[in-house]
Scaffold this active site. Structure first.
Site, mmCIF file in Angstrom:
data_model
loop_
_atom_site.group_PDB
_atom_site.id
_atom_site.type_symbol
_atom_site.label_atom_id
_atom_site.label_comp_id
_atom_site.label_asym_id
_atom_site.label_seq_id
_atom_site.Cartn_x
_atom_site.Cartn_y
_atom_site.Cartn_z
ATOM 1 N N LYS A 1 0.812 -1.229 0.067
ATOM 2 C CA LYS A 1 -0.028 0.093 0.045
ATOM 3 C C LYS A 1 0.813 1.244 -0.232
ATOM 4 O O LYS A 1 0.721 2.327 -0.898
ATOM 5 C CB LYS A 1 -0.924 -0.100 1.097
ATOM 6 C CG LYS A 1 -1.555 1.361 1.778
ATOM 7 C CD LYS A 1 -2.444 1.162 3.103
ATOM 8 C CE LYS A 1 -1.709 1.506 3.989
ATOM 9 N NZ LYS A 1 -1.100 2.687 4.377
ATOM 10 N N ASN A 2 1.726 1.050 0.702
ATOM 11 C CA ASN A 2 2.582 2.514 1.011
ATOM 12 C C ASN A 2 3.626 2.646 -0.184
ATOM 13 O O ASN A 2 4.513 3.654 -0.263
ATOM 14 C CB ASN A 2 3.380 2.435 2.307
ATOM 15 C CG ASN A 2 2.480 2.536 3.333
ATOM 16 O OD1 ASN A 2 1.140 2.882 3.246
ATOM 17 N ND2 ASN A 2 2.930 2.285 4.883
ATOM 18 N N CYS B 1 -4.686 7.978 9.780
ATOM 19 C CA CYS B 1 -4.778 7.568 11.031
ATOM 20 C C CYS B 1 -4.537 8.557 12.127
ATOM 21 O O CYS B 1 -3.455 9.216 11.981
ATOM 22 C CB CYS B 1 -4.040 6.173 11.263
ATOM 23 S SG CYS B 1 -4.665 5.003 10.254
ATOM 24 N N ARG C 1 1.098 14.372 12.931
ATOM 25 C CA ARG C 1 1.401 14.283 11.453
ATOM 26 C C ARG C 1 1.305 15.468 10.811
ATOM 27 O O ARG C 1 0.645 15.793 9.929
ATOM 28 C CB ARG C 1 0.271 13.315 10.843
ATOM 29 C CG ARG C 1 0.335 11.842 11.833
ATOM 30 C CD ARG C 1 -0.493 10.870 11.075
ATOM 31 N NE ARG C 1 0.473 10.286 10.135
ATOM 32 C CZ ARG C 1 -0.273 9.223 9.339
ATOM 33 N NH1 ARG C 1 -1.394 8.883 9.596
ATOM 34 N NH2 ARG C 1 0.709 8.752 8.390
ATOM 35 N N ASP D 1 4.552 0.503 12.076
ATOM 36 C CA ASP D 1 3.415 0.015 11.783
ATOM 37 C C ASP D 1 3.332 -1.310 12.248
ATOM 38 O O ASP D 1 2.072 -1.648 12.398
ATOM 39 C CB ASP D 1 3.401 0.064 10.422
ATOM 40 C CG ASP D 1 3.190 1.518 9.530
ATOM 41 O OD1 ASP D 1 3.612 1.602 8.552
ATOM 42 O OD2 ASP D 1 2.834 2.471 10.418
ATOM 43 N N ARG E 1 -8.452 0.308 4.853
ATOM 44 C CA ARG E 1 -7.748 1.009 4.254
ATOM 45 C C ARG E 1 -6.386 0.501 3.844
ATOM 46 O O ARG E 1 -5.810 0.846 2.944
ATOM 47 C CB ARG E 1 -7.332 2.330 5.301
ATOM 48 C CG ARG E 1 -8.556 2.965 5.750
ATOM 49 C CD ARG E 1 -8.117 4.190 6.353
ATOM 50 N NE ARG E 1 -6.987 5.140 5.859
ATOM 51 C CZ ARG E 1 -6.674 6.185 6.348
ATOM 52 N NH1 ARG E 1 -7.063 6.339 7.617
ATOM 53 N NH2 ARG E 1 -5.839 6.882 5.957
HETATM 54 C C1 EPZ Z 1 4.378 6.871 6.138
HETATM 55 O O1 EPZ Z 1 3.485 7.948 6.718
HETATM 56 C C2 EPZ Z 1 3.552 5.647 5.963
HETATM 57 N N1 EPZ Z 1 2.209 5.869 5.262
HETATM 58 C C3 EPZ Z 1 3.005 5.171 7.573
HETATM 59 O O2 EPZ Z 1 2.114 4.185 7.292
HETATM 60 C C4 EPZ Z 1 4.242 5.009 8.239
HETATM 61 O O3 EPZ Z 1 3.816 4.652 9.913
HETATM 62 C C5 EPZ Z 1 5.386 6.353 8.294
HETATM 63 O O4 EPZ Z 1 5.529 6.596 6.850
HETATM 64 C C6 EPZ Z 1 6.369 5.967 9.126
HETATM 65 O O5 EPZ Z 1 7.134 4.824 8.439
HETATM 66 C C7 EPZ Z 1 2.353 5.943 3.968
HETATM 67 O O6 EPZ Z 1 3.531 5.849 3.411
HETATM 68 C C8 EPZ Z 1 1.012 6.276 3.128
HETATM 69 P P1 EPZ Z 1 6.339 10.171 8.337
HETATM 70 P P2 EPZ Z 1 4.070 9.507 6.959
HETATM 71 O O7 EPZ Z 1 6.190 11.431 7.454
HETATM 72 O O8 EPZ Z 1 4.839 9.388 5.693
HETATM 73 C C9 EPZ Z 1 6.593 13.458 11.750
HETATM 74 C C10 EPZ Z 1 0.285 2.624 7.707
HETATM 75 O O9 EPZ Z 1 -0.156 2.416 8.552
HETATM 76 N N2 EPZ Z 1 6.747 14.412 10.479
HETATM 77 O O10 EPZ Z 1 7.657 9.297 8.059
HETATM 78 O O11 EPZ Z 1 2.957 10.439 7.149
HETATM 79 C C11 EPZ Z 1 5.556 12.482 11.849
HETATM 80 O O12 EPZ Z 1 4.650 13.485 12.506
HETATM 81 C C12 EPZ Z 1 0.696 4.241 7.727
HETATM 82 O O13 EPZ Z 1 0.373 2.251 6.416
HETATM 83 C C13 EPZ Z 1 6.865 15.841 10.890
HETATM 84 O O14 EPZ Z 1 7.005 16.158 12.011
HETATM 85 O O15 EPZ Z 1 5.170 9.388 8.000
HETATM 86 C C14 EPZ Z 1 5.953 11.473 12.536
HETATM 87 O O16 EPZ Z 1 5.985 11.713 13.872
HETATM 88 C C15 EPZ Z 1 0.614 4.808 8.990
HETATM 89 N N3 EPZ Z 1 6.635 16.772 9.730
HETATM 90 C C16 EPZ Z 1 7.267 11.237 11.776
HETATM 91 O O17 EPZ Z 1 7.565 12.523 11.337
HETATM 92 C C17 EPZ Z 1 6.492 16.334 8.395
HETATM 93 O O18 EPZ Z 1 6.413 17.214 7.680
HETATM 94 C C18 EPZ Z 1 7.229 10.079 10.884
HETATM 95 O O19 EPZ Z 1 6.271 10.458 9.844
HETATM 96 C C19 EPZ Z 1 6.273 15.066 8.171
HETATM 97 C C20 EPZ Z 1 6.415 14.123 9.153
#
Ligand code: EPZ
Length: 418
Positions: free
Chosen positions: A22-23, A116, A121, A306, A398
């Site tokens: 999915k990701n 989620c 986020r 995850d 999802r």
């Molecule tokens: C991706 O989400 C995945 N989703 C998530 O999977 C996964 O948990 C996550 O990466 C971490 O591996 C998809 O790929 C669609 P991040 P993403 O940006 O990109 C902070 C699932 O269950 N952050 O790496 O949203 C954020 O708050 C989903 O399949 C900022 O501060 O994750 C978090 O604490 C859930 N500012 C951390 O970074 C930003 O601009 C990681 O977020 C972006 C993120």
């Protein structure tokens, strides 16, 4: 949305093929808008986030549809820059459309993405990186307006956190920005490498994907290709921790071991027997109660956030005290209170979930509150004696094509009830 009725207490046995990620699919569907011609994304699972992506693509004037198990995407001649709020807010992945809309329309109007509720986020890293590349971005309480009247230019940008989504946004932007971009502090998840593989096959000039530093030289045009995404490592982890929780002997096909190292290490520590009879095939056997284990989540290649709730579900009946420390999201363990409805002894303190393993979990009424927490409730219910009812299954849909079928084909007893 239908509810899941689970009759637990059965061993899991048989073979299951792991679907595409999915990701990986979600960012690639957005990146396909950067390409001239029709992109074919192959073997795409039927997920509600994919359906939302197709609706979003068509809403902005692209043509996107399913053809069998493939998805076809083609940019339209009259694209429009605004993403309907209902679609932006329906998933986290709507943020991936900022860059393609900037490329196609010179501007993008999008409300803050949904997803989620596992933490705040924010998308500050996406915004900071795009501003460094020349985008003019206004953020309003609910809407982000991005413009790039002169197009984007290369930049040296260092991410303060290896955000998966921000890395993907900036890869897409740099692919057609004028000049060279050097991105430091990048995420290294396999889904990043897969997006880079897709973009490179379309003609992008990307070096260093999968490492912390990427160098990307912008090109004028990208051409559409056919692409088969990597397997879903979190779906694989879901099945693996299901076997660890219930006991059994299951063969997974279509897996990529190298994406699962931290997960496999933890499963071995819990007493699972793992073997690799041939490439892409992984066999897991669990003939006893799991041993307790300690896990800390982190960015790839550490233990994936995850899979945290999935590990916790398997630890509920482990011998002794287990603990998992979450380092990525602030609210990853909403499922903990639901575990306790089955008789588990679990509590959260300072981003740590403490579990005192018990034997004899009993079925109950469980409410999913996010995607991976919902999958963890399915695992816990499968390991408990008796019947459970799981609500909030729209979260599970999802990320899982049909979780009842995923576990049903390896001997679990569960069905959907309208
Ligand atoms: C991706 O989400 C995945 N989703 C998530 O999977 C996964 O948990 C996550 O990466 C971490 O591996 C998809 O790929 C669609 P991040 P993403 O940006 O990109 C902070 C699932 O269950 N952050 O790496 O949203 C954020 O708050 C989903 O399949 C900022 O501060 O994750 C978090 O604490 C859930 N500012 C951390 O970074 C930003 O601009 C990681 O977020 C972006 C993120």
């Amino acid at each position: 949305m239908a509810e899941l009725i689970v009759t637990g207490g059965r061993r899991l046995e048989g073979s299951v093929r792991i679907p595409r990620s999915k990701n990986s699919v979600l960012p690639i569907l957005a990146a396909a808008l950067l390409c001239e011609g029709e992109s074919r994304i192959c073997d795409v699972p039927c997920l509600s986030d994919v359906d939302t992506s197709l609706a979003l693509l068509n809403a902005v004037g692209a043509c996107a549809c399913r053809e069998g198990t493939d998805v076809l995407v083609c940019a339209g001649d009259q694209m429009q820059p605004s993403v309907p709020d209902s679609l932006s807010g329906a998933m986290r992945s709507s943020v991936y459309y900022i860059v393609p809309l900037l490329y196609r329309c010179g501007e993008a109007h999008i409300s803050f993405p949904g997803g989620c509720r596992i933490g705040a986020r924010p998308i500050n890293l996406h915004i900071e990186g795009l501003r460094a590349m020349g985008a003019e971005i206004e953020t309003h309480p609910n809407t982000i307006i991005c413009r790039a009247p002169k197009g984007l230019h290369g930049a040296n940008f260092c991410l303060s956190f290896p955000s998966v989504g921000a890395t993907e946004t900036l890869m897409m932007a740099a692919a057609f920005a004028k000049g060279r971009t050097v991105l430091c502090g990048c995420a290294k998840e396999p889904e990043i490498t897969d997006l880079a593989r897709f973009l490179r096959r379309c003609g992008a000039r990307i070096q260093g994907a999968g490492g912390t530093c990427m160098t990307i030289d912008g090109v004028e045009r990208l051409k559409a290709v056919a692409h088969t995404p990597i397997p879903d490592r979190i779906t694989a982890a879901t099945v693996l921790f299901g076997v660890a929780a219930c006991g059994g002997d299951v063969t997974l096909t279509g897996v990529r071991y190298s994406h699962l190292n931290a997960v496999l290490h933890t499963l071995s520590a819990m007493g699972a027997e793992l073997c690799r009879p041939e490439l892409g095939v992984l066999r897991i056997r669990m003939e006893k109660r799991p041993d307790a284990a300690f896990v800390t989540t982190g960015v790839y290649p550490e233990f994936p956030t995850d899979a945290g709730p999935l590990f916790a579900a398997a630890a509920l009946q482990a011998t002794g005290e287990s603990m998992i420390r979450e380092t990525i999201f602030e609210n990853r363990f909403a499922c903990a209170a639901e575990f306790c409805r089955l008789g588990a002894e679990a509590h959260v303190q300072n981003s740590r979930l403490y579990i005192n393993g018990v034997s004899g979990l009993k079925g109950g009424l469980l409410a999913s509150q996010d995607l991976r927490g919902g999958a963890a409730l399915v695992i816990a219910a499968l390991a408990a004696q008796g019947k459970s009812r799981i609500t909030g299954t729209e979260y599970i849909a999802r990320g899982y094509e049909d979780i009842a079928q995923l576990f049903g084909r390896i001997g679990a007893e569960l069905y959907w009830e309208k």
